[in-house]
Design an enzyme around this catalytic site. Structure first.
Site, short mmCIF file in Angstrom:
data_model
loop_
_atom_site.label_atom_id
_atom_site.label_comp_id
_atom_site.label_asym_id
_atom_site.label_seq_id
_atom_site.Cartn_x
_atom_site.Cartn_y
_atom_site.Cartn_z
N ASP A 140 0.85 -1.19 0.00
CA ASP A 140 0.00 0.00 0.00
C ASP A 140 0.89 1.24 0.00
O ASP A 140 1.82 1.35 0.79
CB ASP A 140 -0.88 -0.01 1.25
CG ASP A 140 -1.78 1.22 1.33
OD1 ASP A 140 -2.19 1.73 0.28
OD2 ASP A 140 -2.06 1.65 2.45
N TYR B 148 2.82 10.28 -0.63
CA TYR B 148 3.87 9.86 0.31
C TYR B 148 5.22 10.26 -0.27
O TYR B 148 5.60 9.80 -1.35
CB TYR B 148 3.87 8.36 0.54
CG TYR B 148 2.67 7.79 1.27
CD1 TYR B 148 1.76 8.59 1.95
CD2 TYR B 148 2.45 6.42 1.28
CE1 TYR B 148 0.67 8.05 2.60
CE2 TYR B 148 1.37 5.87 1.94
CZ TYR B 148 0.49 6.69 2.61
OH TYR B 148 -0.58 6.14 3.26
#
Length: 82
Positions: free
Chosen positions: A14, A19
């Site tokens: 994931d 990010y």
């Protein structure tokens, strides 16, 4: 870490387009080389791609499509499972 996880039976990775400003997806894409078909790949997209564009965030098509295209490129794959 990915090797340790898969050796222990893990099969889900994931990540998200935000990010590390996309660097997480770039790293995951490199790590998935040669084993993409053995793992379930998930990536999130809701956070804004461009703070000056009201259509560059949230859960709608105007954000989904470009976010997905960018994620696919960074992940070096032609599909995301979740």
């Amino acid at each position: 870490m990915l090797d340790h996880d898969t050796d222990a039976g893990g099969n889900v990775v994931d990540t998200a387009n935000f990010y590390g400003d996309g660097n997480s997806e770039r790293i995951v894409g490199e790590l998935l080389t040669g084993r993409r078909d053995r793992l379930v790949l998930a990536s999130e997209y809701t956070v804004t791609r461009d703070p000056t564009d009201p259509n560059a965030a949230a859960n709608h098509r105007k954000n989904l499509v470009p976010s997905l295209e960018e994620s696919l490129r960074r992940l070096q794959t032609d599909y995301i499972d979740l």
